[in-house]
Scaffold this motif. Sequence first.
Motif, PDB file in Angstrom:
ATOM      1  N   ASP A 245      38.104  77.562  43.732  1.00  0.00           N
ATOM      2  CA  ASP A 245      38.322  76.175  43.863  1.00  0.00           C
ATOM      3  C   ASP A 245      37.630  75.533  45.224  1.00  0.00           C
ATOM      4  O   ASP A 245      37.861  76.163  46.147  1.00  0.00           O
TER       5      ASP A 245
ATOM      6  N   LEU B 256      36.651  73.393  48.370  1.00  0.00           N
ATOM      7  CA  LEU B 256      37.011  72.188  49.201  1.00  0.00           C
ATOM      8  C   LEU B 256      36.528  70.892  49.041  1.00  0.00           C
ATOM      9  O   LEU B 256      35.513  70.783  48.821  1.00  0.00           O
TER      10      LEU B 256
ATOM     11  N   VAL C 246      38.535  69.196  58.203  1.00  0.00           N
ATOM     12  CA  VAL C 246      39.313  69.867  57.011  1.00  0.00           C
ATOM     13  C   VAL C 246      39.811  71.324  57.489  1.00  0.00           C
ATOM     14  O   VAL C 246      39.123  72.238  57.968  1.00  0.00           O
TER      15      VAL C 246
ATOM     16  N   THR D 194      40.984  74.124  56.358  1.00  0.00           N
ATOM     17  CA  THR D 194      40.940  75.479  56.178  1.00  0.00           C
ATOM     18  C   THR D 194      39.163  75.517  56.068  1.00  0.00           C
ATOM     19  O   THR D 194      38.853  76.810  55.755  1.00  0.00           O
ATOM     20  N   ALA D 195      38.620  74.611  56.664  1.00  0.00           N
ATOM     21  CA  ALA D 195      37.147  74.788  56.498  1.00  0.00           C
ATOM     22  C   ALA D 195      36.471  75.565  57.566  1.00  0.00           C
ATOM     23  O   ALA D 195      36.981  75.881  58.460  1.00  0.00           O
TER      24      ALA D 195
ATOM     25  N   THR E  40      31.955  70.628  52.727  1.00  0.00           N
ATOM     26  CA  THR E  40      32.751  71.505  53.449  1.00  0.00           C
ATOM     27  C   THR E  40      32.488  72.991  52.903  1.00  0.00           C
ATOM     28  O   THR E  40      32.236  73.073  51.714  1.00  0.00           O
TER      29      THR E  40
ATOM     30  N   ASP F 175      33.774  76.495  52.804  1.00  0.00           N
ATOM     31  CA  ASP F 175      35.086  77.418  52.780  1.00  0.00           C
ATOM     32  C   ASP F 175      35.141  78.790  53.536  1.00  0.00           C
ATOM     33  O   ASP F 175      33.801  79.267  53.567  1.00  0.00           O
TER      34      ASP F 175
ATOM     35  N   GLY G 191      31.364  72.792  49.180  1.00  0.00           N
ATOM     36  CA  GLY G 191      32.251  71.944  48.323  1.00  0.00           C
ATOM     37  C   GLY G 191      31.318  70.801  47.872  1.00  0.00           C
ATOM     38  O   GLY G 191      30.162  70.725  48.104  1.00  0.00           O
TER      39      GLY G 191
END
Lengths: 417, 338
Positions: B238, B240, B264, B266-267, B314, B316, B322
């Motif tokens: 998935d 971000l 973000v 968890t970026a 973003t 990840d 993303g």
Amino acid sequence: MVAILLIAAAGPGLASAAEPPDAPSAVVGEVAARLEAGTASTPGHRLGGAAFTLGGRLPSAPIDLGGALSASGGTLGWRVDPRAHMRWWVAQPNVGPSLVFEYGVRAGAGLVEPAGGIGAAWDLALPREDAHHRLRLGGLLQVRGVQPAAGVFTVGWAWGPEPEPPPPPPPPPEPEPEANTFPDDARIWLPHPVCRWVDESELDDVLASLPPDQRAHVHAAAMATLYTDASGLDGAVMEPAPTQGALLVVGQPGDRVRVGEHEVSAGVDGVVQLAIPEGTVEAHVVGGGRETSLLVAISVGHGSWVRVPEPAPTLVDFELGRADISEASRAQLQELVELAGGWRFELQGGFSPEGNRASNIALADRRAEAVRQALIELGLPEAQVAIIPSAVPEDATDAASRRVCTIHPRPAGEDRP
Amino acid sequence: MIALLVGLLSAHAADRVVVHTGDTVEAIAAAAGDPAAAAAIRAENGLADGDQPRPGTILVLPDALSGTARDAAVLSVFGGVHATIPSIGKVAVETSMPLPPESRVCTDVDGYVTIRLAVSEGGGHHDDITLLPGTCLTIEATSARRKGRSSVVALNRGSITVPPLGPGEQRGEITVATEAGVTSAEDGGFRVHVEEAGQRTEALYTGLSVFGEGVELSLRAGQGSRVPLGGAPTSPVDLLGAGTPDAPPNGATLRRPDFSWLRVETALGYQVELARSADFRDMLVLQSVDRPAWEPDRLLLPGDVEGIWWRVATIDRHGFIGIPSKPRRLDLPPGVRP
């Protein structure tokens, strides 16, 4: 020589039946002098003559030349003296010849014969649209001299329609607007959704094929930019092709930027924008104690942004337990002042961890104050320098590095902490 | 519009079809309009009688089954881009330049180019692909069919991005083949990157298929997958969401190029994009940064634009980029814009 002075004070003018109803009516001043030559059956009694007239009519013809033929009669001594003459004003082409009748009374006979009387004039209309009849009435005073020559001077006023001044010359025709033509080597680009170069000759057909509300953005390659719509090129506005690029030096408020002969201070956003011909330029930036040169390639029709590095804090070293500034530090501060620009500087004294903490803090404050005084002595405006609380060392790993005053550059206008 | 595109017709018309899971040569022939053409398809692609191609195989259709071939064309260019065109050679790419099949297009480290691949027979519908800096691809085939369009490109290195379909646009199949795998989508809106040991695909707005070693993987919108060299596609990841842009505000004048957006959590990083248009078909700048701000040391933008659009995506911890944020518009300062 017979001198005649004729003063004609004309009465209110009477418009003739032929006068247009909207003909202007004005007060007309008239001054004239004329020389006459004629014949006389008896001394002082002139029967006819010719005259040359120099005079003027106010306000339409201040100076005029005219000619007259006259005839008069009468008796010597106190006598009536009827006169009649015709006059032409050659400089007023829209005034016809005048028939003048004067009836006066003369006193005596001899070299000087003063006389007074009344007169009337009938200005004949010329066969043209702007001429008209005019009737004038007035009084006269005359002095007659020796026959057969006579000098006549007249002055007076008359009321009546004034001939209209000639119409002003028509204004020069306005130049025809230049046709919206394309240079021979122009090419036209129709962007999305067409995405194709087209020739001028086929542009109208292409635009006609688009939906009615389709707006096309048309370029004439390397020459100009055009905007038009589906109706074709009619009304399209040709914009000059750019010849320069834009340089945007992104610094901070208080920076001073020099590019060639241009020297500009950064505005509140810290950006200096200049129009520069294509090529490589060097932007020289001073402020906050730093001096930077940046090479920038300028492209015509483009904006080139270049960011100025931030100035680093300056450290002024001190000896252990001392707050006096060394010669080396003074030279360092001198350079800082010269490169200050419009920046502010915050001074933060420091100390090494040896000794009493309270006395160390006082020492740090003295060090900051010493730097402040030195900066002001070297020419930095007092408003651009301030002392902030001293820095307390967290450990003793590098004691020497704490025996400093740190000078923090702050952009002009930035809020003080 | 039709008249405009007549000049782009190509004499050669070799269409291509991507084999999906369950497809047979017979079914492909029937779908192309001639069920009896299966043998011709096998002959064209070197398949023995009765052989069925693996999913992800790109079959060349005989001319009789192909749609109307059209040359691709350059839609927009910024920076250094060149092309090697059959029978012409290596040339600098210009806007509107036709790119016949087998043309190879490469971008320099500062170059961006958007290519209009297939255009529908009636015009008005098209498939575009944008090459990011440091990218090379070869155009294999572009054609229009009665029911849509088909484009196949070979991505040799770098990254491409395909914009999503615009409102009312008909679907068109774009297939991107790399050394490792194949990505095929009918609704646009995806990215493909060539990596050191494979490829990476990100489905942004609609689903698509990724193939590797005869395995087809369906990705939903907002998912990504890698295909390693010699391997099958990895499990979907998935993507971000985008960081919300903060500054400059929408509609501001671009004096200081100081971009920032909300972090973000968890970026691993972010990717900032600048373009001439809101659909980002005219890409100008693409920059990866590791914090939620971008303050470029240098920036070059054309002045002949009505505005600049920017957005951020973003990155990840797996390196997937993303879905971009909603674009924001900026005005150029007077003096930059003529």
